[in-house]
Design a protein around this motif. Structure first.
Motif, PDB file in Angstrom:
ATOM      1  N   ARG A   8      12.697  26.329  34.846  1.00  0.00           N
ATOM      2  CA  ARG A   8      13.394  27.399  35.569  1.00  0.00           C
ATOM      3  C   ARG A   8      14.177  28.294  34.616  1.00  0.00           C
ATOM      4  N   LEU A   9      14.860  27.674  33.637  1.00  0.00           N
ATOM      5  CA  LEU A   9      15.612  28.453  32.655  1.00  0.00           C
ATOM      6  C   LEU A   9      14.694  29.381  31.864  1.00  0.00           C
ATOM      7  N   LYS A  10      13.551  28.851  31.419  1.00  0.00           N
ATOM      8  CA  LYS A  10      12.615  29.669  30.637  1.00  0.00           C
ATOM      9  C   LYS A  10      12.109  30.843  31.463  1.00  0.00           C
ATOM     10  N   GLU A  11      11.775  30.568  32.713  1.00  0.00           N
ATOM     11  CA  GLU A  11      11.276  31.627  33.599  1.00  0.00           C
ATOM     12  C   GLU A  11      12.338  32.708  33.815  1.00  0.00           C
ATOM     13  N   ASP A  12      13.580  32.284  34.053  1.00  0.00           N
ATOM     14  CA  ASP A  12      14.654  33.253  34.290  1.00  0.00           C
ATOM     15  C   ASP A  12      14.974  34.062  33.030  1.00  0.00           C
TER      16      ASP A  12
ATOM     17  N   SER B 234      16.401  43.995  24.110  1.00  0.00           N
ATOM     18  CA  SER B 234      17.113  44.044  22.832  1.00  0.00           C
ATOM     19  C   SER B 234      18.425  43.263  22.818  1.00  0.00           C
ATOM     20  N   THR B 235      18.836  42.749  23.974  1.00  0.00           N
ATOM     21  CA  THR B 235      20.126  42.056  24.057  1.00  0.00           C
ATOM     22  C   THR B 235      19.916  40.587  24.419  1.00  0.00           C
ATOM     23  N   PRO B 236      20.605  39.664  23.748  1.00  0.00           N
ATOM     24  CA  PRO B 236      20.493  38.245  24.126  1.00  0.00           C
ATOM     25  C   PRO B 236      20.959  38.039  25.570  1.00  0.00           C
ATOM     26  N   VAL B 237      20.288  37.159  26.290  1.00  0.00           N
ATOM     27  CA  VAL B 237      20.623  36.897  27.691  1.00  0.00           C
ATOM     28  C   VAL B 237      21.886  36.043  27.758  1.00  0.00           C
ATOM     29  N   PRO B 238      22.940  36.525  28.428  1.00  0.00           N
ATOM     30  CA  PRO B 238      24.160  35.712  28.571  1.00  0.00           C
ATOM     31  C   PRO B 238      23.879  34.444  29.380  1.00  0.00           C
ATOM     32  N   ALA B 239      24.466  33.341  28.970  1.00  0.00           N
ATOM     33  CA  ALA B 239      24.201  32.039  29.602  1.00  0.00           C
ATOM     34  C   ALA B 239      24.537  32.021  31.088  1.00  0.00           C
ATOM     35  N   ASP B 240      25.599  32.749  31.489  1.00  0.00           N
ATOM     36  CA  ASP B 240      25.996  32.667  32.895  1.00  0.00           C
ATOM     37  C   ASP B 240      25.012  33.354  33.841  1.00  0.00           C
ATOM     38  N   LEU B 241      24.069  34.130  33.325  1.00  0.00           N
ATOM     39  CA  LEU B 241      23.076  34.766  34.190  1.00  0.00           C
ATOM     40  C   LEU B 241      21.896  33.845  34.500  1.00  0.00           C
ATOM     41  N   VAL B 242      21.791  32.750  33.763  1.00  0.00           N
ATOM     42  CA  VAL B 242      20.663  31.834  34.004  1.00  0.00           C
ATOM     43  C   VAL B 242      21.108  30.411  34.334  1.00  0.00           C
ATOM     44  N   THR B 243      22.404  30.169  34.350  1.00  0.00           N
ATOM     45  CA  THR B 243      22.901  28.831  34.699  1.00  0.00           C
ATOM     46  C   THR B 243      23.693  28.900  35.998  1.00  0.00           C
TER      47      THR B 243
END
Length: 200
Positions: free
Chosen positions: A109-113, A123-132
């Protein structure tokens, strides 16, 4: 025998009245006077109508709105009471998914999100709170980084300048409590209401 039991009965009644009635009523009254908004559930109104609470998140799916943290809360399946179905931000069933770091379902699920979010802002790293998900499943806030990550999508969907959307994020970013406790955060519902107001 009555002489021995009477003090116990009097004490039981007295403590019941003090701790079960007087104390809760006094605390409710004091809270209502000192913190009227919080005592009523921190409700947020729009045009005189309650649209939510600042303490409980909501699910926003539309591209023109900022999205909050994921919620793992569930509700009973109407078709089969022995099963549950996803019910984001279900305050009656607050809790996390209980999936651990070795869970394949969680990793998938994390990989998919993450992959989905990278297509929106490569170009921007995905913030952790958007996928957890949060432990409660009700978190109404995201990090400022999580909000800024979504600016491009929201601005494009609303045909608004990105700089204007960034200003709204900055205006709705709350500081740490007393400058020390917690983290900087953005209430998603408040930000989306500000966004609607700015679009008028």
């Amino acid at each position: 025998m009555i002489r021995e039991i009477r003090p116990a009965i009097v004490l039981l009644v007295a403590l019941t009245l003090i701790t079960g009635l007087a104390y809760p009523l006094a605390m409710t009254g004091i809270a209502g006077v000192l913190f009227p908004t919080q005592a009523q559930g921190s409700l947020i109104e729009k045009d005189g109508k309650v649209v939510g609470s600042a303490l409980i998140g909501q699910e926003f799916k539309d591209e023109k709105y900022f999205h909050g943290r994921l919620s793992a809360t569930t509700a009973p399946d109407p078709a089969d009471s022995t099963k549950t179905v996803p019910a984001p931000y279900n305050a009656a069933n607050s809790g996390g998914s209980n999936l651990g770091p070795t869970s394949k379902a969680l990793a998938d699920r994390l990989k998919e999100d993450v992959d989905k979010l990278k297509t929106e802002n490569p170009s921007t790293p995905v913030p952790a709170d958007l996928v957890t998900t949060s432990a409660s499943g009700l978190d109404p806030d995201i990090s400022p980084e999580g909000a800024l990550f979504q600016v491009r999508r929201v601005a494009k969907a609303r045909n608004m300048p990105e700089e204007r959307v960034r200003e709204l994020v900055a205006q709705n970013t709350q500081a740490r409590f007393a400058g020390l406790l917690g983290e900087r955060r953005v209430n998603v519902l408040a930000l989306n209401l500000a966004l609607d107001a700015a679009a008028k």
